[in-house]
Design an enzyme around this catalytic site. Structure first.
Site, mmCIF file in Angstrom:
data_model
loop_
_atom_site.group_PDB
_atom_site.id
_atom_site.type_symbol
_atom_site.label_atom_id
_atom_site.label_comp_id
_atom_site.label_asym_id
_atom_site.label_seq_id
_atom_site.Cartn_x
_atom_site.Cartn_y
_atom_site.Cartn_z
ATOM 1 N N ASP A 106 5.940 -27.645 -32.601
ATOM 2 C CA ASP A 106 7.035 -28.624 -32.572
ATOM 3 C C ASP A 106 7.007 -29.371 -31.241
ATOM 4 O O ASP A 106 6.485 -28.867 -30.240
ATOM 5 C CB ASP A 106 8.396 -27.898 -32.684
HETATM 6 N N1 URA Z 1 7.620 -21.733 -34.896
HETATM 7 C C1 URA Z 1 8.493 -22.728 -34.657
HETATM 8 O O1 URA Z 1 9.652 -22.655 -35.048
HETATM 9 N N2 URA Z 1 8.062 -23.799 -33.978
HETATM 10 C C2 URA Z 1 6.790 -23.929 -33.497
HETATM 11 O O2 URA Z 1 6.457 -24.945 -32.856
HETATM 12 C C3 URA Z 1 5.896 -22.877 -33.753
HETATM 13 C C4 URA Z 1 6.320 -21.776 -34.459
#
Ligand code: URA
Length: 228
Positions: A106
């Site tokens: 993310d």
């Molecule tokens: N889990 C999440 O919630 N976000 C990420 O970026 C990676 C794993």
């Protein structure tokens, strides 16, 4: 290790040194050698390993790197915002086939992300069957309530919108609001949704490692080549 045999301009353009149409000018300005002998003919054929540019070996034909992704950059070729690829040297950005992230983090997640131009490797490592282990450091909004490790390890946690429960995940408690979580899948927003399902909220997420590769020693935005 790949070592393809093709025209010098094809090597240079696929590795991002110049475009095919710029190759003639590139050979005039830069010292491109085949077996140590300077070449001016873009059509000359050679193996990748025979070519040097200004005395340096060519970049690898198949590139795999690990980056310590900083917060605020996007793992996409097309979304708006600062794209992770803009942190790579221009030459890497111009490669063809393109370099892509292996899976995604993310925008607000930091840490280990592999990038490669090898589509088959990307497919292999992101397939649900691959079960690559990913380790995350998670900072939580609320102190743990106590049953989270057991729920995550159960193999029975069904996230909203999913048909199958998550595979068992390990959780190590560092403090009541800071834990290390080990998962072997990569469902959308998985870690944030796991903590959401137990009434908590992730306020910072850092991936320490992806498989055997960790970001130890890499500052945010730094990367190193890995062999895989
Ligand atoms: N889990 C999440 O919630 N976000 C990420 O970026 C990676 C794993």
């Amino acid at each position: 290790m790949q070592n393809s045999y093709k025209r010098v301009d094809a090597h240079l353009s696929s590795l991002g040194y110049c475009t095919r149409s710029e190759a003639k000018k590139f050979l005039k300005i830069q010292s491109v050698c085949v077996d140590g002998e300077r070449v001016f003919d873009v059509t000359k054929k050679a193996y990748h390993s025979q070519i040097t540019v200004d005395g340096q070996e060519l970049d690898a034909e198949r590139l795999v790197i690990i980056m310590n992704k900083p917060c605020g950059v996007v793992c996409s070729h097309s979304d708006s915002g600062v794209l992770i690829y803009s942190l790579l040297p221009l030459r890497f950005q111009r490669r063809n086939p393109k370099i892509s992230t292996i899976g995604r983090l993310d925008m607000d997640t930091t840490g280990a992300i592999l990038l490669s131009d090898d589509g088959a490797l990307n497919h292999k490592l992101t397939s649900p069957k691959s079960e690559v282990i990913k380790i995350y450091e998670v900072t939580l909004a609320q102190p743990l309530r106590g049953d989270e490790a057991e729920i995550f390890a159960s193999g029975e946690l069904l996230l909203n919108g999913e048909k199958k429960p998550l595979l068992p995940a390990k959780m190590e408690i560092i403090t009541p609001t800071f834990v290390r979580v080990e998962i072997c899948e990569g469902k959308y927003h998985q870690v944030k949704r796991m903590f959401g399902s137990v009434g908590n909220r992730v306020i910072a997420l850092h991936r320490v490692s992806f498989g055997d590769f960790s970001v130890e020693g890499l500052k945010p935005s730094e990367f190193r080549e890995v062999s895989l």
